[in-house]
Enzyme design. Structure first.
Site, short mmCIF file in Angstrom:
data_model
loop_
_atom_site.label_atom_id
_atom_site.label_comp_id
_atom_site.label_asym_id
_atom_site.label_seq_id
_atom_site.Cartn_x
_atom_site.Cartn_y
_atom_site.Cartn_z
N GLU A 119 23.95 -1.16 8.56
CA GLU A 119 24.00 0.30 8.68
C GLU A 119 22.66 0.93 8.33
O GLU A 119 22.19 1.86 8.99
CB GLU A 119 25.11 0.88 7.80
CG GLU A 119 24.99 0.47 6.33
CD GLU A 119 26.05 1.12 5.47
OE1 GLU A 119 26.51 2.21 5.81
OE2 GLU A 119 26.42 0.51 4.43
N THR A 120 22.04 0.43 7.27
CA THR A 120 20.75 0.91 6.79
C THR A 120 19.99 -0.29 6.27
O THR A 120 20.59 -1.22 5.74
CB THR A 120 20.94 1.94 5.65
OG1 THR A 120 21.74 3.02 6.13
CG2 THR A 120 19.60 2.49 5.16
N HIS B 94 17.12 7.37 5.32
CA HIS B 94 18.42 7.74 4.75
C HIS B 94 18.36 8.09 3.26
O HIS B 94 19.38 8.03 2.57
CB HIS B 94 19.49 6.69 5.01
CG HIS B 94 20.88 7.29 5.12
ND1 HIS B 94 21.54 7.84 4.06
CD2 HIS B 94 21.69 7.44 6.19
CE1 HIS B 94 22.72 8.28 4.44
NE2 HIS B 94 22.84 8.06 5.74
N HIS C 165 -4.30 -0.40 7.72
CA HIS C 165 -4.71 0.87 7.14
C HIS C 165 -6.18 0.81 6.76
O HIS C 165 -6.78 -0.27 6.68
CB HIS C 165 -3.85 1.23 5.92
CG HIS C 165 -3.92 0.24 4.79
ND1 HIS C 165 -4.86 0.31 3.78
CD2 HIS C 165 -3.15 -0.85 4.52
CE1 HIS C 165 -4.67 -0.68 2.93
NE2 HIS C 165 -3.65 -1.41 3.35
N CYS C 166 -6.75 1.97 6.52
CA CYS C 166 -8.13 2.05 6.04
C CYS C 166 -8.15 1.73 4.55
O CYS C 166 -7.25 2.12 3.81
CB CYS C 166 -8.70 3.44 6.29
SG CYS C 166 -10.47 3.61 5.96
N HIS D 257 -7.35 7.91 1.92
CA HIS D 257 -7.39 7.72 3.37
C HIS D 257 -6.00 7.39 3.92
O HIS D 257 -5.62 7.87 4.99
CB HIS D 257 -8.38 6.61 3.73
CG HIS D 257 -9.81 7.04 3.66
ND1 HIS D 257 -10.75 6.66 4.60
CD2 HIS D 257 -10.47 7.82 2.77
CE1 HIS D 257 -11.93 7.18 4.28
NE2 HIS D 257 -11.77 7.88 3.17
N ASP E 93 -7.95 -2.69 7.22
CA ASP E 93 -7.30 -3.83 6.56
C ASP E 93 -6.02 -4.09 7.33
O ASP E 93 -5.10 -3.28 7.32
CB ASP E 93 -7.02 -3.47 5.10
CG ASP E 93 -6.06 -4.44 4.41
OD1 ASP E 93 -5.68 -5.47 5.01
OD2 ASP E 93 -5.67 -4.16 3.26
N MET F 148 -4.08 7.44 7.76
CA MET F 148 -4.94 6.42 8.36
C MET F 148 -4.28 5.05 8.25
O MET F 148 -4.70 4.18 7.50
CB MET F 148 -6.31 6.42 7.70
CG MET F 148 -7.39 5.85 8.61
SD MET F 148 -9.04 6.17 7.98
CE MET F 148 -10.00 5.48 9.35
N HIS G 21 -15.38 4.29 7.01
CA HIS G 21 -14.04 3.81 7.31
C HIS G 21 -14.06 2.31 7.56
O HIS G 21 -15.10 1.73 7.88
CB HIS G 21 -13.46 4.52 8.53
CG HIS G 21 -13.32 6.00 8.36
ND1 HIS G 21 -12.37 6.55 7.54
CD2 HIS G 21 -14.01 7.04 8.90
CE1 HIS G 21 -12.46 7.87 7.57
NE2 HIS G 21 -13.47 8.19 8.39
N HIS H 272 17.67 4.32 9.33
CA HIS H 272 19.09 4.38 9.65
C HIS H 272 19.25 5.13 10.97
O HIS H 272 18.59 6.16 11.19
CB HIS H 272 19.86 5.11 8.54
CG HIS H 272 21.30 5.37 8.85
ND1 HIS H 272 22.28 4.42 8.64
CD2 HIS H 272 21.93 6.46 9.36
CE1 HIS H 272 23.45 4.93 8.99
NE2 HIS H 272 23.27 6.16 9.44
N HIS I 63 -2.74 -6.24 7.70
CA HIS I 63 -1.89 -7.15 6.94
C HIS I 63 -1.52 -8.40 7.74
O HIS I 63 -1.02 -9.36 7.16
CB HIS I 63 -0.63 -6.42 6.48
CG HIS I 63 -0.86 -5.40 5.41
ND1 HIS I 63 0.14 -4.90 4.62
CD2 HIS I 63 -2.01 -4.80 4.99
CE1 HIS I 63 -0.37 -4.02 3.75
NE2 HIS I 63 -1.67 -3.95 3.97
#
Length: 395
Positions: free
Chosen positions: A333-334, A360, A188-189, A199, A151, A204, A148, A309, A153
């Site tokens: 709204e969304t 939504h 994430h892995c 993964h 990463d 993950m 494992h 939403h 971001h």
């Protein structure tokens, strides 16, 4: 039994060398857990602006010059205690994550193997301020079968830390990066090749929020504060079915791999859930608020686009792309969240009642599982909504 090989038979050590070669295509206030069952408290005792010039001066400190603090990570949807506005110099925020390979129940006896950061899907949220350093210890227990890594971001360089954090079962690694960009980001892995999507599809992934040192601001540079915060991690699972249409279960994580990958190729999830299971954020797991409280919602999706939403509410302030350097959008709204990212929204609740927090695409929310609840207490305001006439028979 420990498995020190990836799907292509490459040993962990060989894969690590291959990966590092680049060929693979505090608590900020000290230790503390959330106040209450779900939500974490946030501290707004210092709602003052440092101003851009002071904030940018903070970028020049080096890790060895700074105070070190330990952040106790908590299971989502709770988040660690934190300051809305950073005080003093940047800090080195120490966090620790242990990977658990285990089975979870998605719904009604349907099970899936997951690789879970600190045992939860999604993994816990990390919170720091811009120009802080995050020093992460990643632990891969010897009881696990797979290699494992992580990463992030939010990190700059070296595949987000992926090539510096690859650990075999029975190993741990310490990795540090400077949080140079403010915003919400996923982690994430990403151990290489087909293992990356597998993964991630095993839950993950998680999120990190890097707050501006001067706090969140609107387009007029006014402070945007919040009383509590929640982290919603949306995940898509791909559980195979047998010839009779019943979901299959597997004795080991590796035993599930080939058939899960075949379902993944269809790009059709069997389940799309918030926080690891259908209904995880309903009933006793519901998020809570009071009328007049402002709540920050951080939402992540590592694989697929989604559409957060609040049914009955809005996004008063929304950073749909997760970039706190941008002015927030107002009164949405969304909002659209791209796969592989995290967004943030602040809403001040104005009416009591049960609110649904959903993806939504209503097929994905009500038929696949991407829905949660927010229970809001307070006094009803007839001016905002009222039943003028009760239902009567039509004559």
């Amino acid at each position: 039994m420990e498995n020190n090989h990836l799907d292509n038979g490459t040993s962990i050590d060989e894969n690590r060398r291959h990966f590092i070669g680049g060929s693979v295509g505090a608590s900020l206030l000290g230790a503390g857990v959330a106040a209450g069952l779900l939500s974490s408290s946030v501290t707004a005792s210092t709602l003052v602006s440092h101003g851009p010039s002071k904030a940018h001066r903070m970028a020049h400190y080096k890790a060895e010059q700074l105070e070190r603090v330990t952040q106790d990570l908590v299971p989502p949807p709770a988040v660690p205690k934190h300051e809305l506005v950073a005080t003093g110099k940047p800090k080195v925020v120490e966090v620790r994550m242990t990977v658990e390979e285990k089975q979870i129940e998605l719904e009604n006896g349907t099970k899936a193997w997951v690789c879970a950061f600190n045992g939860s899907v999604p993994g816990p949220m990390i919170i720091c301020h811009q120009y802080d350093y995050v020093e992460l210890t990643l632990v891969n227990p010897k009881t696990n079968m797979l290699a494992h890594n992580i990463d992030l971001h939010a990190a700059t360089g070296a595949l987000g830390g992926g090539e510096l954090t690859l650990v075999a079962p029975g190993e741990e690694v310490v990795f540090r990066f400077k949080a140079s960009k403010a915003g919400t980001f996923i982690y994430h892995c990403a151990p290489g090749g087909v293992m990356i999507p597998w993964h991630v599809a095993m839950g993950m992934h998680g999120a990190i929020m890097v707050l501006p040192r001067e706090g969140l601001r609107d387009s007029d540079n006014n402070m945007i504060s919040y009383d509590k915060a929640y982290y919603i991690g949306e995940a898509d699972f791909y559980v195979p079915k047998d010839p009779k249409g019943k979901y299959k279960a597997y004795d080991t994580v590796m035993g599930s791999m080939n058939e899960v990958l075949e379902v993944m190729k269809s790009l059709t999830p069997s389940h799309i859930v918030f926080n690891g299971a259908v209904g995880a954020l309903t009933g006793r797991g519901s998020m809570t608020a009071k009328v007049g409280e402002s709540v920050l919602f951080v939402h992540s999706q590592a694989n697929r686009d989604t559409r957060p939403h609040i049914i009955g509410g809005h996004g008063d302030y929304v950073w749909a792309a997760g970039n706190f350097a941008d002015s927030p959008q107002r009164d949405l709204e969304t909002w659209m969240l791209a796969g592989g990212s995290a967004c943030a929204a602040v809403y001040t609740f104005r009416q009591p009642g049960l609110y649904a927090y959903v993806n939504h695409n209503l097929i994905e929310s009500f038929l696949k599982g991407a829905a949660g609840h927010i229970k809001v207490d307070g006094e009803w305001d007839d001016d905002l909504m009222v039943q003028v006439k009760k239902p009567t028979a039509i004559v």
